[in-house]
Design a protein around this motif. Sequence first.
Motif, PDB file in Angstrom:
ATOM      1  N   GLU A  19      -3.940  -6.437  -3.594  1.00 45.90           N
ATOM      2  CA  GLU A  19      -2.961  -7.327  -2.968  1.00 45.90           C
ATOM      3  C   GLU A  19      -1.586  -6.944  -3.507  1.00 45.90           C
ATOM      4  O   GLU A  19      -1.406  -6.828  -4.726  1.00 45.90           O
ATOM      5  CB  GLU A  19      -3.295  -8.773  -3.315  1.00 45.90           C
ATOM      6  N   THR A  20      -0.645  -6.715  -2.583  1.00 47.10           N
ATOM      7  CA  THR A  20       0.699  -6.301  -2.964  1.00 47.10           C
ATOM      8  C   THR A  20       1.731  -7.095  -2.178  1.00 47.10           C
ATOM      9  O   THR A  20       1.406  -7.737  -1.181  1.00 47.10           O
ATOM     10  CB  THR A  20       0.930  -4.797  -2.679  1.00 47.10           C
ATOM     11  N   SER A  21       2.969  -6.999  -2.618  1.00 43.17           N
ATOM     12  CA  SER A  21       4.077  -7.639  -1.896  1.00 43.17           C
ATOM     13  C   SER A  21       4.784  -6.645  -0.980  1.00 43.17           C
ATOM     14  O   SER A  21       5.836  -6.950  -0.445  1.00 43.17           O
ATOM     15  CB  SER A  21       5.077  -8.227  -2.902  1.00 43.17           C
ATOM     16  N   PHE A  22       4.182  -5.478  -0.803  1.00 46.29           N
ATOM     17  CA  PHE A  22       4.768  -4.415   0.021  1.00 46.29           C
ATOM     18  C   PHE A  22       3.633  -3.702   0.752  1.00 46.29           C
ATOM     19  O   PHE A  22       2.500  -3.655   0.260  1.00 46.29           O
ATOM     20  CB  PHE A  22       5.546  -3.427  -0.855  1.00 46.29           C
ATOM     21  N   PRO A  23       3.897  -3.139   1.918  1.00 49.37           N
ATOM     22  CA  PRO A  23       2.840  -2.437   2.654  1.00 49.37           C
ATOM     23  C   PRO A  23       2.554  -1.066   2.057  1.00 49.37           C
ATOM     24  O   PRO A  23       3.434  -0.437   1.470  1.00 49.37           O
ATOM     25  CB  PRO A  23       3.424  -2.300   4.064  1.00 49.37           C
ATOM     26  N   LEU A  24       1.314  -0.632   2.169  1.00 48.58           N
ATOM     27  CA  LEU A  24       0.921   0.710   1.741  1.00 48.58           C
ATOM     28  C   LEU A  24       0.608   1.526   2.995  1.00 48.58           C
ATOM     29  O   LEU A  24      -0.064   1.048   3.902  1.00 48.58           O
ATOM     30  CB  LEU A  24      -0.294   0.657   0.821  1.00 48.58           C
ATOM     31  N   GLN A  25       1.095   2.755   3.041  1.00 45.95           N
ATOM     32  CA  GLN A  25       0.950   3.602   4.224  1.00 45.95           C
ATOM     33  C   GLN A  25      -0.478   4.141   4.320  1.00 45.95           C
ATOM     34  O   GLN A  25      -1.018   4.685   3.346  1.00 45.95           O
ATOM     35  CB  GLN A  25       1.933   4.767   4.158  1.00 45.95           C
ATOM     36  N   ASN A  56       4.711 -16.591   3.975  1.00 41.56           N
ATOM     37  CA  ASN A  56       5.329 -17.891   3.710  1.00 41.56           C
ATOM     38  C   ASN A  56       6.843 -17.709   3.739  1.00 41.56           C
ATOM     39  O   ASN A  56       7.336 -16.629   4.027  1.00 41.56           O
ATOM     40  CB  ASN A  56       4.810 -18.512   2.406  1.00 41.56           C
ATOM     41  N   GLN A  57       7.580 -18.747   3.438  1.00 38.61           N
ATOM     42  CA  GLN A  57       9.044 -18.700   3.545  1.00 38.61           C
ATOM     43  C   GLN A  57       9.671 -17.615   2.682  1.00 38.61           C
ATOM     44  O   GLN A  57      10.667 -17.009   3.066  1.00 38.61           O
ATOM     45  CB  GLN A  57       9.648 -20.039   3.162  1.00 38.61           C
ATOM     46  N   ASP A  58       9.095 -17.353   1.522  1.00 39.14           N
ATOM     47  CA  ASP A  58       9.731 -16.457   0.562  1.00 39.14           C
ATOM     48  C   ASP A  58       9.240 -15.014   0.594  1.00 39.14           C
ATOM     49  O   ASP A  58       9.967 -14.109   0.208  1.00 39.14           O
ATOM     50  CB  ASP A  58       9.555 -16.993  -0.864  1.00 39.14           C
TER      51      ASP A  58
END
Length: 84
Positions: A19-25, A56-58
């Motif tokens: 689980e990350t806060s950014f996409p992985l290619q 979510n909002q953030d």
Amino acid sequence: MVFQPSGVRQMSHGGMQVETSFPLQLDSLHDFRLTLGTRSVVVKGRIAHSRISDVNQDNITYRSGIEFIEPSERVAAAIADFVD
């Protein structure tokens, strides 16, 4: 090289879900440093799938499936001991 923390949600002998806060290619290769109990190993992984899991909002949270690529015997044994 960029170091980014990620949370491991599931792990098996052949891969893991992170689980990350950014996409992985998709199909990209990455080195992952894993802390498995008292051991720390580095394993190469290929991004098999990636999707948005929460909004979510953030922030947006992504879940990605990682396939381990040819781990050494030592790394494979450490993963197997941890998973088992």
